[in-house]
Design an enzyme around this catalytic site. Structure first.
Site, mmCIF file in Angstrom:
data_model
loop_
_atom_site.group_PDB
_atom_site.id
_atom_site.type_symbol
_atom_site.label_atom_id
_atom_site.label_comp_id
_atom_site.label_asym_id
_atom_site.label_seq_id
_atom_site.Cartn_x
_atom_site.Cartn_y
_atom_site.Cartn_z
ATOM 1 N N HIS A 177 -10.956 -2.318 11.176
ATOM 2 C CA HIS A 177 -9.825 -3.152 10.726
ATOM 3 C C HIS A 177 -9.629 -4.261 11.760
ATOM 4 O O HIS A 177 -8.697 -4.207 12.563
ATOM 5 C CB HIS A 177 -8.583 -2.268 10.610
ATOM 6 N N ASP A 206 -9.452 -9.666 8.688
ATOM 7 C CA ASP A 206 -8.954 -8.316 8.404
ATOM 8 C C ASP A 206 -9.971 -7.194 8.637
ATOM 9 O O ASP A 206 -9.595 -6.127 9.079
ATOM 10 C CB ASP A 206 -8.446 -8.251 6.956
ATOM 11 N N TYR A 228 -1.312 -3.526 -6.978
ATOM 12 C CA TYR A 228 -1.031 -4.369 -5.810
ATOM 13 C C TYR A 228 -2.043 -4.215 -4.670
ATOM 14 O O TYR A 228 -2.341 -3.092 -4.241
ATOM 15 C CB TYR A 228 0.360 -4.065 -5.249
ATOM 16 N N SER A 255 -1.752 -3.189 10.434
ATOM 17 C CA SER A 255 -1.270 -4.063 9.367
ATOM 18 C C SER A 255 0.017 -4.771 9.796
ATOM 19 O O SER A 255 0.922 -4.147 10.344
ATOM 20 C CB SER A 255 -0.985 -3.239 8.117
ATOM 21 N N ARG A 289 2.226 -12.025 -0.360
ATOM 22 C CA ARG A 289 0.903 -12.371 0.160
ATOM 23 C C ARG A 289 0.302 -13.559 -0.570
ATOM 24 O O ARG A 289 0.620 -13.825 -1.717
ATOM 25 C CB ARG A 289 -0.037 -11.176 0.024
ATOM 26 N N LYS A 315 -9.630 -2.323 1.365
ATOM 27 C CA LYS A 315 -9.406 -1.177 2.245
ATOM 28 C C LYS A 315 -10.188 0.053 1.772
ATOM 29 O O LYS A 315 -10.708 0.822 2.571
ATOM 30 C CB LYS A 315 -7.915 -0.867 2.357
ATOM 31 N N ARG A 342 0.841 -1.203 0.000
ATOM 32 C CA ARG A 342 0.000 0.000 0.000
ATOM 33 C C ARG A 342 0.875 1.251 0.000
ATOM 34 O O ARG A 342 1.928 1.295 0.634
ATOM 35 C CB ARG A 342 -0.901 0.028 1.229
ATOM 36 N N CYS A 401 0.423 -6.979 12.128
ATOM 37 C CA CYS A 401 0.584 -7.130 13.580
ATOM 38 C C CYS A 401 -0.172 -8.317 14.154
ATOM 39 O O CYS A 401 -0.417 -8.377 15.357
ATOM 40 C CB CYS A 401 0.191 -5.840 14.284
HETATM 41 P P1 GTP Z 1 -2.367 -7.462 7.535
HETATM 42 O O1 GTP Z 1 -2.809 -8.534 6.603
HETATM 43 O O2 GTP Z 1 -1.289 -6.592 6.980
HETATM 44 O O3 GTP Z 1 -3.504 -6.651 8.057
HETATM 45 O O4 GTP Z 1 -1.608 -8.185 8.771
HETATM 46 P P2 GTP Z 1 -2.157 -9.053 10.018
HETATM 47 O O5 GTP Z 1 -2.551 -8.153 11.120
HETATM 48 O O6 GTP Z 1 -3.140 -10.044 9.573
HETATM 49 O O7 GTP Z 1 -0.811 -9.774 10.503
HETATM 50 P P3 GTP Z 1 -0.377 -11.320 10.399
HETATM 51 O O8 GTP Z 1 -1.249 -12.219 11.229
HETATM 52 O O9 GTP Z 1 -0.198 -11.679 8.980
HETATM 53 O O10 GTP Z 1 1.030 -11.247 11.126
HETATM 54 C C1 GTP Z 1 2.095 -10.498 10.635
HETATM 55 C C2 GTP Z 1 3.387 -11.008 11.230
HETATM 56 O O11 GTP Z 1 3.342 -10.804 12.644
HETATM 57 C C3 GTP Z 1 3.569 -12.505 11.036
HETATM 58 O O12 GTP Z 1 4.414 -12.771 9.966
HETATM 59 C C4 GTP Z 1 4.175 -12.982 12.322
HETATM 60 O O13 GTP Z 1 5.572 -13.134 12.165
HETATM 61 C C5 GTP Z 1 3.943 -11.882 13.316
HETATM 62 N N1 GTP Z 1 3.083 -12.340 14.422
HETATM 63 C C6 GTP Z 1 1.771 -12.644 14.393
HETATM 64 N N2 GTP Z 1 1.335 -13.034 15.607
HETATM 65 C C7 GTP Z 1 2.408 -12.970 16.428
HETATM 66 C C8 GTP Z 1 2.620 -13.247 17.818
HETATM 67 O O14 GTP Z 1 1.718 -13.613 18.557
HETATM 68 N N3 GTP Z 1 3.888 -13.038 18.293
HETATM 69 C C9 GTP Z 1 4.914 -12.619 17.498
HETATM 70 N N4 GTP Z 1 6.117 -12.461 18.047
HETATM 71 N N5 GTP Z 1 4.759 -12.361 16.184
HETATM 72 C C10 GTP Z 1 3.526 -12.529 15.666
HETATM 73 C C1 SPV Z 2 -3.068 -4.249 5.279
HETATM 74 O O1 SPV Z 2 -2.109 -3.581 4.887
HETATM 75 O O2 SPV Z 2 -3.633 -4.021 6.373
HETATM 76 C C2 SPV Z 2 -3.558 -5.381 4.481
HETATM 77 C C3 SPV Z 2 -2.972 -5.587 3.145
HETATM 78 O O3 SPV Z 2 -4.434 -6.097 4.913
HETATM 79 S S1 SPV Z 2 -3.694 -4.611 1.932
HETATM 80 O O4 SPV Z 2 -4.844 -5.328 1.381
HETATM 81 O O5 SPV Z 2 -2.688 -4.399 0.879
HETATM 82 O O6 SPV Z 2 -4.149 -3.366 2.483
HETATM 83 MN MN MN Z 3 -5.016 -5.490 7.045
#
Ligand code: GTP
Ligand code: SPV
Ligand code: MN
Length: 588
Positions: A231, A278, A202, A253, A370, A211, A62, A255
């Protein structure tokens, strides 16, 4: 539709195709993407009906600095958004849109966010010259003839105009990932509920239902209509006694939303089921409780870090019918990314298309690589995930990546105190957006990049929503931090499946059985009340995870006051009172 014809005249595509969402259309488009070099078909035995795409190196995430909220006044967009005057932006973008689809086909994609027929769903129609976007949207949203019939019946829709901004002339050859990085615009017109996007193919820049519609435009609609676009992941958690609670969690994002939504608890006899990873739309039901639906139909999840140990359910969702973007490719035609296996397989092709070796320096998959996967393929998907009424929430969780501030878990004293917690959420930036990674910034409610209006007003909307029902019917609000680090830089908390221990404490707090201690920040688990059975965590780490460090918080308060001041008169007074109260409690 007259609207389509008008845009056709501007965009000047060679052809127009109205998408039906059928299997044969999907297959046809995938073959087309293979022929143009955008897609490589993955090994049919290892990963049937799946493809990998490698993007242009300047189109990988993004672009927040090119994302605009074009409301009538700058005040309406607020200090966290890039504002542009709508009239000016329209004429500037029209110059780019004119002839932008020359040499390409314009796809007309009618899609539904939310279960088809749900009173809470919203319809969008995206015009795009990217077949990659069409096939991804077919997984991420609900596209189909039934959406077309709703439109024919006069259903309103959000117009979404998208071009990669790379017209083809008779002499120019197409490239695998057409885009226009010098002229990118992700523009939102909240008053007229329109989305115009140019120059990127992308993710959230281009899949406009996600989003752009389901958060930025939907947040503005939700404010006007009295609901909330968030979110947030949605999960169901069932205790050994068989009681099921629904929980939504807002993390910025990158996290941990996808990971938490698909968690396999280490605590025996606790079960987690996935409803969304999400986005959540929340509204009050007739029973006075807050109900949530997931407007999406698939997962657009971060690949790196996804491993059988940390997110088995995500991997199990990826067995086929998936699209992978910017992952590494193996010699036998499959995909790979960091942590998928303990060590990389030999002869990888990296996401830039070059052979990769451990000496290459950068890891083989882009950090924001992704997968796009149908939600229905997730083994932990809840049977009720498409219920048109949604599910009633027992708890809402906020969380971010803070190495030094914020205990493992805190329960809010009240809804308003929980809104305060959401409003001061801050986190380290990740690779999900372009720009520096690891910069701490305030990301209130994890919605900062996704709010279609003034974030101060958005905070007011949260407070106001809490006045609409009995306090006892509202979800309890919590704040978590899985990312606290020790002085040596390591994570103090093991995270992932072990987060089920925190989820248990949250459920027990909702049910009124958890023991807690009151601190200036809110309620923390009383000693012994977190179920740590079988978890070898050093006592000193646990103590640090559950400590309120008053000197760190003294510094944080200054930052919070600055953050609040940026919203001027739009920051609700009630929240200023919460800052004063926190300060007094910390000094007390
Ligand atoms: P978006 O799709 O961007 O919105 O991200 P998301 O909030 O869905 O995050 P996602 O679950 O994909 O996690 C992102 C990264 O955070 C992962 O690659 C993990 O390495 C890390 N992560 C997720 N959960 C944990 C946790 O409980 N502890 C730690 N240390 N890292 C974590
Ligand atoms: C985020 O960035 O929070 C995502 C990926 O979930 S995107 O769809 O590119 O915004
Ligand atoms: Mn997201």
């Amino acid at each position: 539709m007259r609207w389509v014809q008008a845009w056709r005249a501007v965009l000047a595509p060679d052809d127009v195709h109205l998408c039906s969402g059928s299997d044969s259309e999907y297959e046809h488009l995938c073959r087309r993407l293979e022929a143009s070099g955008t897609f490589r078909r993955l090994n049919r035995e290892l990963r049937p009906n799946s493809f990998a795409a490698l993007s242009h190196p300047a189109d990988v995430a993004r672009v927040e600095n090119r994302t605009f909220i074009a409301s009538r006044s700058q005040h309406e967009a607020g200090p966290t958004n890039n504002w542009r005057d709508p009239t000016e932006l329209r004429s500037e973008m029209l110059e780019h849109f004119r002839g932008a689809m020359r040499g390409r086909c314009m796809y007309v994609v009618p899609f539904c966010m939310g279960p088809i027929g749900s009173p809470f769903s919203q319809i969008g129609v995206q015009l795009t010259d990217s077949p990659y976007v069409v096939v991804n949207s077919r997984i991420m949203t609900r596209i189909g003839d039934n959406v077309i019939s709703e439109l024919e019946g006069g259903h309103s829709f959000v117009p979404c105009i998208h071009s990669v901004g790379a017209p083809l002339t008779a002499s120019s050859e197409d490239v695998p990932w057409p885009c226009n990085p010098e002229n990118r615009y992700i523009a939102h017109f909240p008053e007229t509920r329109e989305i115009w996007a140019f120059g990127s193919g992308y993710g959230g820049n281009a899949l406009l239902g996600k989003k752009c519609l389901a958060l930025r435009i939907a947040s503005a609609i939700a404010r006007d209509e009295g609901w909330m676009a968030e979110h947030m992941l949605i999960l169901g958690v069932t205790s050994p006694a068989g009681r099921k609670h629904y929980v939504a969690a807002a993390f910025p994002s990158g996290c941990g939303k996808t990971n938490m939504a698909m968690m396999i608890p280490t605590l025996r006899d606790w079960k987690v089921e996935t409803l969304g990873d999400d986005i959540a739309w929340l509204r009050f039901g007739e029973d006075g409780r807050l109900w949530a639906i997931n407007p999406e139909n698939g997962f657009f999840g971060i690949a790196p870090g996804t491993s059988p140990k940390t997110n088995y359910n995500a991997l199990a969702s990826l067995g086929g019918n998936c699209i992978f973007t910017n992952v590494a490719l193996t010699e036998d035609g499959d995909v790979w990314w960091q942590d998928l296996t303990d060590s990389p397989p030999p002869n990888l092709t990296s996401w830039d298309g070059e052979p990769w070796t451990p000496e290459s320096g950068d890891p083989p998959a882009h950090p924001n690589a992704r997968f796009t996967a149908p939600a229905a393929q997730c083994p932990s998907i809840a049977p009720e995930w498409e219920d048109p009424q949604g599910v009633p929430l027992s708890a809402i969780i906020f969380g971010g990546r803070r190495g030094s501030v914020g205990p493992l878990v805190t329960a809010a004293r009240s809804w308003a105190h929980g809104v305060f917690m959401g409003s001061i959420l801050s986190s380290e930036t990740t690779a999900a957006a372009t720009g520096k990674v690891g910069q701490v910034r305030f990301d209130p409610f994890a919605i900062r990049p996704f709010c279609g209006y003034n974030l101060g007003d958005y905070m007011g909307h949260w407070l106001e929503m809490g006045e609409r029902t009995d306090q006892g019917l509202l979800p309890r609000i919590f704040w978590v931090n899985w990312f606290r680090r020790g002085d040596d830089g390591r994570f103090l908390w093991p995270g992932f499946s072990e987060n089920s221990r925190v989820l248990r404490w949250i459920v027990e707090t909702v049910e009124g059985t958890a023991k807690s201690v009151e601190t200036p920040l809110g309620f923390l688990p009383a000693p012994g009340s977190l179920d740590l059975s079988g978890l070898p965590i050093p006592a000193a780490d646990l103590e640090e995870l559950l400590r309120v460090n008053t000197s760190v918080w003294g510094e944080e308060l200054k930052l919070i006051r600055n953050h609040y001041e940026s919203f001027e008169d739009r920051l609700p007074k009630r929240l200023w009172e919460e800052v004063d109260r926190l300060e007094a409690l910390l000094q007390g």
